[in-house]
Design an enzyme around this catalytic site. Structure first.
Site, mmCIF file in Angstrom:
data_model
loop_
_atom_site.group_PDB
_atom_site.id
_atom_site.type_symbol
_atom_site.label_atom_id
_atom_site.label_comp_id
_atom_site.label_asym_id
_atom_site.label_seq_id
_atom_site.Cartn_x
_atom_site.Cartn_y
_atom_site.Cartn_z
ATOM 1 N N GLU A 75 0.844 -1.201 0.000
ATOM 2 C CA GLU A 75 0.000 0.000 0.000
ATOM 3 C C GLU A 75 0.875 1.245 0.000
ATOM 4 O O GLU A 75 1.985 1.243 0.531
ATOM 5 C CB GLU A 75 -0.898 -0.003 1.246
ATOM 6 N N CYS A 88 3.619 8.561 0.263
ATOM 7 C CA CYS A 88 4.234 7.750 1.293
ATOM 8 C C CYS A 88 4.418 6.352 0.710
ATOM 9 O O CYS A 88 3.438 5.698 0.358
ATOM 10 C CB CYS A 88 3.288 7.750 2.497
ATOM 11 N N CYS A 95 6.873 -6.446 7.232
ATOM 12 C CA CYS A 95 8.081 -5.935 7.897
ATOM 13 C C CYS A 95 8.510 -6.974 8.926
ATOM 14 O O CYS A 95 7.687 -7.460 9.693
ATOM 15 C CB CYS A 95 7.787 -4.601 8.576
ATOM 16 N N CYS A 99 7.374 -4.387 15.475
ATOM 17 C CA CYS A 99 7.094 -3.456 16.577
ATOM 18 C C CYS A 99 5.652 -3.738 17.019
ATOM 19 O O CYS A 99 4.756 -3.869 16.176
ATOM 20 C CB CYS A 99 7.226 -2.011 16.108
ATOM 21 N N CYS A 102 2.481 -1.623 15.668
ATOM 22 C CA CYS A 102 2.357 -1.289 14.239
ATOM 23 C C CYS A 102 1.647 -2.408 13.469
ATOM 24 O O CYS A 102 2.011 -3.576 13.583
ATOM 25 C CB CYS A 102 3.760 -1.061 13.672
ATOM 26 N N CYS A 315 0.014 6.538 9.529
ATOM 27 C CA CYS A 315 1.264 5.861 9.880
ATOM 28 C C CYS A 315 0.954 4.607 10.673
ATOM 29 O O CYS A 315 0.176 4.630 11.611
ATOM 30 C CB CYS A 315 2.107 6.740 10.792
#
Ligand code: SAH
Ligand code: SF4
Length: 325
Positions: A75, A88, A95, A99, A102, A315
């Site tokens: 995305e 962005c 990932c 974390c 997230c 974010c």
């Protein structure tokens, strides 16, 4: 083109057609001889990213879902603000750093993106909105400094006057603070703005929420940030504020202590909630108090409310394939 025995400038011409003029068909590259066009058509194909779905919060915030060749999804987000047209971009499928707060970290990590897949997010979105992109931020899915080689190539494509022409000074790479990757960038001639997602001033808490801290201790991250900030560029620190976790005045004071002596700008990002995660946004009162405490310490502080939260485009809300389920 040189490798195929043609003049090098032919390569530049083709590069320009693809990246600047959005032409993905050799037959339309009219400054190239017919014979060469036919040869290229029979031996090569050009395939750009195509958006599978576009979600729009309002006319100024849109989220794009792209399907990659191997069937993975990524995305990217477009934000229009004043004269800025910011895209962005994602640098990885998923990932691996996990974390806790997230949504991207919830996904299985699939792979690093290739340079063309990173740069093509900018080309495809600029074409879709019909406007030139002015700013790029690497704050989509993934950790760009785990993919430095391809990220640097993508930066070269994006900043090239023959390409997308987005100035390097208008490009920000956001990282959790990977020592090796930061050292690589420090030595690299490709200069861009660096943002470090510091998020926790307390080492133990950071280790808990951002396990990558175990092999990248805060002390070493800040030492490198110091070196980085000796250059012309002011370093940015991002601090995602999460209700009841790192939003107390005590946390603000720890942060001030931590960043002492580093010329920096702090971006406070109020937590963007996600249906699959238990964390919450801070109260307006706590956010203000935290902000003012930092301001009083003479730091440059900005509260960055993410755009596109309603469409999970803020974010840390991007989760690619998960949205398909
Ligand atoms: N991997 C890189 C870049 C992508 S994340 C990094 O972590 O810096 C981009 C930013 O979103 C980071 O600053 C991260 O701390 C922040 N972030 C992650 N989850 C968030 C959430 N739910 N709400 C607000 N910001 C979040
Ligand atoms: Fe990865 Fe950044 Fe999300 Fe951490 S915050 S899981 S590094 S994308």
């Amino acid at each position: 083109m040189a490798g195929l025995g043609h003049d090098e400038y032919r390569g530049e011409q083709i590069f320009k057609w693809i990246w600047q003029k959005n032409v993905q068909d050799f037959s339309r590259m009219t400054n190239i001889s017919k014979q060469l066009r036919e040869y290229l058509n029979s031996t090569h194909t050009i395939k750009g990213l195509e958006s599978q779905r576009i979600q729009q919060e309002d006319i100024n915030a849109q989220k794009y879902l792209f399907r990659l060749e191997q069937g993975d999804y990524i995305e990217s987000v477009f934000i229009r603000e004043g004269k800025r047209r910011t895209i962005c971009v994602s640098s990885q499928v998923g990932c691996p750093l996990g974390c806790k707060f997230c949504a991207t970290g919830l996904l299985d990590f699939k792979r690093n993106l290739f340079a063309h897949e990173i740069a093509d997010q900018v080309r495809a979105i600029s074409e879709a909105v019909g406007e030139k992109c002015t700013n790029v931020v690497f704050m989509g899915m993934g950790e760009p400094l785990l993919n430095t080689g391809e990220v640097i190539k993508a930066l070269l494509i994006m900043s090239s006057p023959l390409g997308l022409c987005v100035g390097r000074r208008h490009t920000t790479v956001s990282t959790v603070g990977l020592i090796e990757g930061m050292e690589f960038f420090l030595k690299s001639p490709v200069k861009v703005k660096l943002a470090i997602s510091i998020n926790f001033a307390d080492e133990e808490m950071r280790k808990d929420f951002m396990p990558v801290t175990r092999s990248n201790p805060l002390r070493e991250i800040l030492q490198l940030a110091r070196v980085y900030s000796k250059g012309k560029e002011m370093i940015t620190f991002e601090y995602v504020m999460i209700k009841g976790i790192n939003d107390r005045i005590r946390d603000a004071m720890n942060l001030i202590r931590l960043l002492k002596g580093i010329p920096s700008k702090i971006n406070l990002i109020p937590y963007n909630e996600h249906p699959r995660l238990p964390y919450e946004a801070p109260t307006e009162k706590n956010l203000r108090a935290f902000y003012e405490r930092l301001l009083n310490s003479r730091h440059t502080v900005v509260i960055r409310k993410s755009r596109g939260q309603k469409i999970l485009a803020g974010c840390g809300q991007l989760s690619g394939s998960m949205t398909e389920q």
